[in-house]
Design a protein around this motif. Structure first.
Motif, short mmCIF file in Angstrom:
data_model
loop_
_atom_site.label_atom_id
_atom_site.label_comp_id
_atom_site.label_asym_id
_atom_site.label_seq_id
_atom_site.Cartn_x
_atom_site.Cartn_y
_atom_site.Cartn_z
N VAL A 108 26.55 44.73 70.10
CA VAL A 108 26.38 43.38 69.55
C VAL A 108 27.09 42.40 70.49
O VAL A 108 28.30 42.55 70.75
N THR A 109 26.35 41.43 71.00
CA THR A 109 26.94 40.41 71.88
C THR A 109 27.04 39.10 71.11
O THR A 109 26.06 38.63 70.53
N LYS A 110 28.24 38.52 71.08
CA LYS A 110 28.48 37.27 70.36
C LYS A 110 28.19 36.08 71.27
O LYS A 110 28.02 36.20 72.48
N ASN A 111 28.17 34.90 70.66
CA ASN A 111 27.90 33.68 71.43
C ASN A 111 28.95 33.42 72.48
O ASN A 111 28.66 32.78 73.50
N ASN A 131 28.11 44.56 58.57
CA ASN A 131 29.22 43.69 58.98
C ASN A 131 29.00 43.08 60.36
O ASN A 131 29.92 43.00 61.18
N VAL A 132 27.78 42.67 60.62
CA VAL A 132 27.47 42.01 61.88
C VAL A 132 27.94 40.57 61.83
O VAL A 132 27.73 39.86 60.84
N THR A 133 28.62 40.12 62.89
CA THR A 133 29.12 38.75 62.93
C THR A 133 27.98 37.74 62.90
O THR A 133 26.86 38.03 63.36
N LYS A 134 28.25 36.56 62.36
CA LYS A 134 27.20 35.54 62.23
C LYS A 134 26.88 34.86 63.55
O LYS A 134 25.75 34.42 63.76
N ASN A 135 27.88 34.72 64.41
CA ASN A 135 27.64 34.03 65.68
C ASN A 135 27.19 35.03 66.75
O ASN A 135 27.85 35.27 67.74
N THR A 136 26.04 35.64 66.47
CA THR A 136 25.54 36.70 67.34
C THR A 136 24.53 36.15 68.33
O THR A 136 23.62 35.40 67.98
N LEU A 137 24.70 36.56 69.58
CA LEU A 137 23.74 36.19 70.61
C LEU A 137 22.58 37.19 70.67
O LEU A 137 21.43 36.79 70.84
N GLY A 138 22.90 38.49 70.47
CA GLY A 138 21.83 39.48 70.52
C GLY A 138 22.33 40.88 70.22
O GLY A 138 23.53 41.13 70.07
N TYR A 139 21.36 41.82 70.10
CA TYR A 139 21.64 43.21 69.80
C TYR A 139 20.97 44.08 70.86
O TYR A 139 19.96 43.68 71.46
N ALA A 140 21.50 45.28 71.03
CA ALA A 140 20.87 46.26 71.92
C ALA A 140 21.19 47.66 71.41
O ALA A 140 22.34 47.97 71.10
N TRP A 141 20.15 48.51 71.31
CA TRP A 141 20.31 49.90 70.88
C TRP A 141 20.05 50.82 72.05
O TRP A 141 19.06 50.67 72.77
N GLN A 142 20.94 51.81 72.22
CA GLN A 142 20.78 52.81 73.27
C GLN A 142 20.87 54.22 72.69
O GLN A 142 21.53 54.44 71.67
N ARG A 143 20.21 55.18 73.35
CA ARG A 143 20.42 56.58 73.02
C ARG A 143 21.74 57.03 73.63
O ARG A 143 22.09 56.63 74.73
N GLY A 144 22.47 57.88 72.90
CA GLY A 144 23.73 58.38 73.41
C GLY A 144 24.92 57.67 72.81
O GLY A 144 24.80 56.80 71.94
N GLU A 145 26.10 58.03 73.30
CA GLU A 145 27.35 57.52 72.74
C GLU A 145 27.98 56.42 73.58
O GLU A 145 29.12 56.03 73.33
N ARG A 189 17.19 39.13 71.23
CA ARG A 189 17.98 37.91 71.42
C ARG A 189 17.70 36.96 70.27
O ARG A 189 16.53 36.64 69.97
N VAL A 190 18.78 36.54 69.60
CA VAL A 190 18.64 35.78 68.36
C VAL A 190 18.06 34.39 68.61
O VAL A 190 17.14 33.94 67.89
N ASP A 191 18.54 33.67 69.63
CA ASP A 191 18.13 32.28 69.81
C ASP A 191 16.67 32.14 70.20
O ASP A 191 16.02 31.13 69.90
N THR A 192 16.10 33.15 70.84
CA THR A 192 14.69 33.08 71.24
C THR A 192 13.80 33.97 70.37
O THR A 192 12.58 33.96 70.55
N ASN A 193 14.42 34.77 69.48
CA ASN A 193 13.67 35.69 68.62
C ASN A 193 12.78 36.62 69.47
O ASN A 193 11.64 36.94 69.10
N ALA A 194 13.32 37.07 70.60
CA ALA A 194 12.55 37.89 71.54
C ALA A 194 13.11 39.30 71.58
O ALA A 194 14.32 39.50 71.66
N THR A 195 12.21 40.28 71.56
CA THR A 195 12.58 41.68 71.65
C THR A 195 12.09 42.25 72.97
O THR A 195 10.95 42.03 73.37
#
Length: 334
Positions: free
Chosen positions: A167-170, A100-114, A126-132
């Motif tokens: 998840v960061t949106k546009n 259920n990730v929103t379509k207007n997503t700017l990017g994702y980030a995963w961290q250890r912990g809560e 980052r979605v717009d640059t396809n950079a990890t």
């Protein structure tokens, strides 16, 4: 849906009138009973931002915000994280699926912990640059996919814990969700050990132990290929890893088999047999020893008798008999 509360003047404003007002904010103002040139104490609680009094422009701004609050539809689907498989075996690969990730997503980030912590960042995308970009917690085993899913390869028990997705949106709004990973070891075949390898019947108590102790592991026992019978002489420890046989008998020799089981694996031991010593065994050993002694004594007596007989015969023929006054030819010598 319950209609929104009316102005502080307690005037009843039908919900239908607010609907008919549409997007004309000032129409809503008039629907609430205020005139265009009116300046009076602010009837709307949000107007406290304006010092307690309102003008037309101020009311339009406040009511527009209120209208957005009234009419913003609830999120149909919420961001979730699914762990596949939910219980992982050590050495396997695990997916943390983002749903259920929103379509207007700017990017994702995963961290250890809560919680979100840059010091625990695994990777960001980052979605717009396809950079990890990999973070401090990256271990070269993680892959972050464009849909927000995180792959962790060759997991170990140290990977057990919580993982948080940001998840960061546009529009720079964010969504946060946490998933959990549980990694269990693949159990080796347990080995049964005993505190007494040669117990004596009715005298000794034997303690059998099923392999080494591991967390989240349950144990089962079999004797003679059957589950343990109900007996006051058979005692299981609280975790069932240890089986105690009180006052062993010759019928307790086994074989014994134990099983270790955790959420991801099951393993069984090789059969284990007790060598129980009982009284008949000791008596048999005593009779054999006595028989050997008797045979030995008889042999010694026999040898002595033979030796005595030979000596007696030898003494009976010594010295040899002789004839006085006779020569060699048997004639008399004068």
């Amino acid at each position: 849906m319950e209609p929104p509360s009316g102005p502080a003047s307690r005037r009843h404003v039908p919900w239908s009138r607010l609907l008919l007002a549409g997007t004309n904010v000032w129409s809503l103002v008039q629907a609430l009973g205020f005139k265009q040139d009116q300046t009076s104490p602010c009837p709307h609680e949000a107007c406290a931002l304006w010092g307690g009094r309102h003008t037309r422009r101020e009311m339009e701004s406040v009511l527009a915000g209120s209208l957005l609050n009234f009419w913003t539809p609830p999120t149909a689907t919420q961001l979730t994280v699914e762990t596949v498989p939910p219980l992982a075996a050590e050495g396997s690969d695990v997916l943390l699926l983002a749903h259920n990730v929103t379509k207007n997503t700017l990017g994702y980030a995963w961290q250890r912990g809560e919680r979100v912590d840059n010091a625990q960042l695994i990777a960001s995308y980052r979605v717009d640059t396809n950079a990890t970009t990999n973070g401090p917690a990256y271990s070269r085993r993680e892959t972050l996919y464009p849909n927000g899913t995180l792959l962790i390869r060759n997991v170990t028990q140290r990977d057990t814990g919580s993982y948080t997705l940001l998840v960061t949106k546009n529009d720079l709004q964010t969504e946060i969700q946490t998933g959990h990973l549980h990694v269990h070891p693949v159990l080796p075949s347990p080995v049964i050990t005993s505190n007494n390898s040669n117990p004596r019947e009715h005298e000794d108590t034997v303690v059998l132990t099923c392999g080494s102790e591991t967390q989240n592991t349950s144990y089962m026992w079999w004797i003679n290929s059957q589950s343990l019978p109900k007996s006051t002489r058979l005692e299981l420890s609280k975790d069932k890893r240890t089986l105690t046989v009180v006052a062993v008998t010759r019928n307790d020799t086994g074989p014994y088999v134990c099983e270790a089981r955790n959420p991801v694996s099951v393993s069984r031991s090789d059969p284990f047999t007790l060598d129980v010593l009982w009284r008949e065994n000791s008596r048999a050993l005593g009779v054999g020893a006595i028989t050997g002694i008797v045979i030995g004594v008889l042999l010694v007596l026999t040898l002595l008798a033979v030796l005595g007989h030979l000596i007696f015969l030898h003494r009976g023929n010594w010295p040899p008999a002789s004839t006085s006054g006779r020569g060699p030819s048997g004639s008399s010598v004068s």
